[in-house]
Design a protein around this motif. Structure first.
Motif, PDB file in Angstrom:
ATOM      1  N   GLY A 132      -0.361  -1.282   8.755  1.00 41.82           N
ATOM      2  CA  GLY A 132      -0.484  -0.216   8.015  1.00 41.82           C
ATOM      3  C   GLY A 132      -1.718   0.653   8.835  1.00 41.82           C
ATOM      4  N   GLY A 133      -2.725  -0.157   9.144  1.00 43.97           N
ATOM      5  CA  GLY A 133      -4.051   0.437   9.880  1.00 43.97           C
ATOM      6  C   GLY A 133      -3.570   0.832  11.615  1.00 43.97           C
ATOM      7  N   MET A 134      -2.887  -0.218  12.054  1.00 40.84           N
ATOM      8  CA  MET A 134      -2.467   0.102  13.416  1.00 40.84           C
ATOM      9  C   MET A 134      -1.757   1.107  13.655  1.00 40.84           C
ATOM     10  N   MET A 135      -0.861   1.447  12.544  1.00 36.63           N
ATOM     11  CA  MET A 135       0.165   2.476  12.801  1.00 36.63           C
ATOM     12  C   MET A 135      -0.502   3.997  12.876  1.00 36.63           C
ATOM     13  N   TYR A 136      -1.478   4.085  12.002  1.00 36.68           N
ATOM     14  CA  TYR A 136      -2.208   5.379  11.963  1.00 36.68           C
ATOM     15  C   TYR A 136      -3.304   5.239  13.007  1.00 36.68           C
ATOM     16  N   TRP A 137      -3.908   4.268  13.500  1.00 41.58           N
ATOM     17  CA  TRP A 137      -4.965   4.370  14.616  1.00 41.58           C
ATOM     18  C   TRP A 137      -4.463   4.493  15.876  1.00 41.58           C
ATOM     19  N   SER A 138      -2.995   4.144  15.948  1.00 44.18           N
ATOM     20  CA  SER A 138      -2.578   4.838  17.331  1.00 44.18           C
ATOM     21  C   SER A 138      -2.451   6.228  17.533  1.00 44.18           C
ATOM     22  N   GLY A 139      -2.613   7.076  16.405  1.00 45.41           N
ATOM     23  CA  GLY A 139      -2.256   8.442  16.787  1.00 45.41           C
ATOM     24  C   GLY A 139      -0.784   8.844  16.776  1.00 45.41           C
ATOM     25  N   PHE A 140      -0.803   9.735  17.933  1.00 41.35           N
ATOM     26  CA  PHE A 140       0.605  10.492  18.053  1.00 41.35           C
ATOM     27  C   PHE A 140       0.728  11.419  16.801  1.00 41.35           C
ATOM     28  N   ARG A 141       1.949  12.148  16.601  1.00 42.73           N
ATOM     29  CA  ARG A 141       2.145  13.240  15.669  1.00 42.73           C
ATOM     30  C   ARG A 141       2.887  12.273  14.754  1.00 42.73           C
ATOM     31  N   GLN A 142       2.491  12.455  13.374  1.00 47.22           N
ATOM     32  CA  GLN A 142       2.980  11.727  12.287  1.00 47.22           C
ATOM     33  C   GLN A 142       3.247  12.755  11.153  1.00 47.22           C
ATOM     34  N   ILE A 143       4.360  12.687  10.443  1.00 45.49           N
ATOM     35  CA  ILE A 143       4.733  13.349   9.302  1.00 45.49           C
ATOM     36  C   ILE A 143       5.168  12.542   8.186  1.00 45.49           C
ATOM     37  N   GLY A 144       5.135  12.952   6.936  1.00 51.65           N
ATOM     38  CA  GLY A 144       5.542  12.368   5.952  1.00 51.65           C
ATOM     39  C   GLY A 144       6.664  12.974   5.108  1.00 51.65           C
ATOM     40  N   ILE A 145       7.717  12.388   4.542  1.00 47.38           N
ATOM     41  CA  ILE A 145       8.662  12.915   3.753  1.00 47.38           C
ATOM     42  C   ILE A 145       8.717  12.283   2.611  1.00 47.38           C
ATOM     43  N   THR A 146       9.055  12.816   1.354  1.00 41.11           N
ATOM     44  CA  THR A 146       9.125  12.156   0.175  1.00 41.11           C
ATOM     45  C   THR A 146      10.300  11.578   0.037  1.00 41.11           C
ATOM     46  N   VAL A 147      10.302  10.352  -0.449  1.00 39.50           N
ATOM     47  CA  VAL A 147      11.510   9.406  -0.358  1.00 39.50           C
ATOM     48  C   VAL A 147      11.630   8.600  -1.694  1.00 39.50           C
ATOM     49  N   GLN A 148      12.641   8.508  -2.334  1.00 41.01           N
ATOM     50  CA  GLN A 148      12.887   8.120  -3.754  1.00 41.01           C
ATOM     51  C   GLN A 148      12.997   6.603  -3.542  1.00 41.01           C
ATOM     52  N   LYS A 149      12.076   6.037  -4.496  1.00 39.37           N
ATOM     53  CA  LYS A 149      12.133   4.380  -4.157  1.00 39.37           C
ATOM     54  C   LYS A 149      12.161   3.827  -5.848  1.00 39.37           C
ATOM     55  N   SER A 150      13.323   2.953  -5.760  1.00 44.14           N
ATOM     56  CA  SER A 150      13.635   2.317  -6.994  1.00 44.14           C
ATOM     57  C   SER A 150      12.766   1.217  -7.358  1.00 44.14           C
ATOM     58  N   VAL A 151      12.975   0.486  -8.323  1.00 40.73           N
ATOM     59  CA  VAL A 151      12.274  -0.817  -8.882  1.00 40.73           C
ATOM     60  C   VAL A 151      13.143  -2.086  -8.061  1.00 40.73           C
ATOM     61  N   ARG A 152      12.519  -2.897  -7.617  1.00 42.25           N
ATOM     62  CA  ARG A 152      13.129  -4.198  -6.852  1.00 42.25           C
ATOM     63  C   ARG A 152      13.954  -4.770  -7.885  1.00 42.25           C
ATOM     64  N   GLU A 153      15.030  -5.345  -7.748  1.00 39.65           N
ATOM     65  CA  GLU A 153      15.550  -6.365  -8.433  1.00 39.65           C
ATOM     66  C   GLU A 153      14.917  -7.707  -8.154  1.00 39.65           C
TER      67      GLU A 153
END
Length: 323
Positions: free
Chosen positions: A195-216
């Motif tokens: 989680g930290g490594m991916m954002y520390w690396s930089g580059f252009r990163q954008i988020g999109i809203t994703v529907q997540k269900s409850v795990r079976e």
């Protein structure tokens, strides 16, 4: 076989896949059949023909590996990385990324909390924005009360203590460009917190809203694992605890100096006065011992991180790669 953290080289004659889908497998037997079907269907609807599905068996104790090998017999796009034991989700994911050869790499958990059908949205967002990373974000954290509260506390504490900011409702699912993944793999961290490594690396990163269900079924991320990951994350990406220890040490020293001065003045002004008794002395002694033990514990965590980094052991060991 223990590959380096760098990207895998591709023979000159081979054509790099357009897309690599990477997922880790641990107690995932119940999900794999549907996951493969939905992923293949999503890739087809995205119009991608040259692709690979990389499954990293992270020492799963069930029949996941056997199921994957059977599926591979009828689908040549499936590749299985069989790790020698359970190394943990983050290191297993790095194993998958280090073997992925695609021009774009899509990371997704195979537990179907996020459906593979979301792939099209990720591909479109990456193309339309020109970003290097498109990651999923959930509007509201799902799951049991303990899981929701635990996840919220985890990211809140990490962001407060770290210079690297991670969206609090971020998901594992993301699509990444080749150059970004190469940069991520080049970091060489032995104390792995993706989680930290991916954002520390930089580059252009954008988020999109994703529907997540409850795990079976029950999550394999217990409170103990979550707490351990938090300790790994904070000590890998923040020096705030060490600064806090220094502050506490200075504060205790200042209090001791002031108290000593007060007692000395009191004794000079009132020679007959009785100074602090046995009870007070014991309380001070016990309190100071607690502070010292806490300080040594925090420093010990950082020394342990240095020790792990200097050992230079591989992050994972591959028992067999079914290409």
């Amino acid at each position: 076989m223990a590959p380096s953290m760098g990207p895998q080289t591709t023979p000159m004659a081979a054509v790099a896949p357009e897309l690599s889908v990477v997922t880790t497998v641990y107690r995932s037997e119940a999900f794999l059949h549907r996951f493969i079907e939905e992923t293949v269907d999503a890739i087809a609807r995205a119009g991608i023909e040259n692709y690979e599905l990389i499954f990293v068996d992270d020492g799963s104790p069930d029949q996941s590996r056997d199921l994957l090998l059977k599926a591979r017999a009828s689908n040549s796009h499936i590749k299985v990385i069989d790790l020698s034991r359970n190394f943990g989700h983050h290191k297993a994911m790095l194993a998958g990324l280090s073997y992925a050869k695609g021009k774009q790499i899509f990371v997704i958990d195979c537990d179907l909390e996020v459906r593979p059908g979301e792939l099209q949205r990720f591909v479109d967002a990456l193309r339309d924005t020109g970003a290097d990373v498109v990651y999923g974000v959930q509007e509201k954290r799902k799951g049991a009360v303990v899981e929701r509260i635990g996840g919220a506390i985890f990211w809140h504490v990490f962001n407060k203590l770290s210079d690297t900011t991670v969206p609090e409702n971020v998901l594992s699912e993301r699509i990444m460009t080749r150059r970004y993944v190469d940069a991520l793999l080049s970091l060489g961290d032995r104390n792995v917190f993706l989680g930290g490594m991916m954002y520390w690396s930089g580059f252009r990163q954008i988020g999109i809203t994703v529907q997540k269900s409850v795990r079976e079924g029950a999550s394999t991320y217990s409170f103990r694992k979550r707490f351990s990951l938090l300790m790994e994350a904070v000590t890998s990406f923040s020096t705030v605890p060490l600064k806090f220890v220094l502050f506490v040490g200075l504060a205790v020293t200042l209090i001791a100096v002031v108290a000593s001065a007060i007692l000395l003045v009191r004794k000079i002004v009132h020679p007959e006065a009785v100074l602090a008794g046995f009870t007070s002395l014991m309380l001070v002694t016990i309190g100071m011992a607690g502070v010292i033990i806490t300080v040594l514990g925090i420093i010990g965590l950082y020394i342990a991180r240095i020790y792990t980094q200097t050992q230079n052991r591989p992050l994972f060991i591959v028992r067999e790669f079914h290409d």
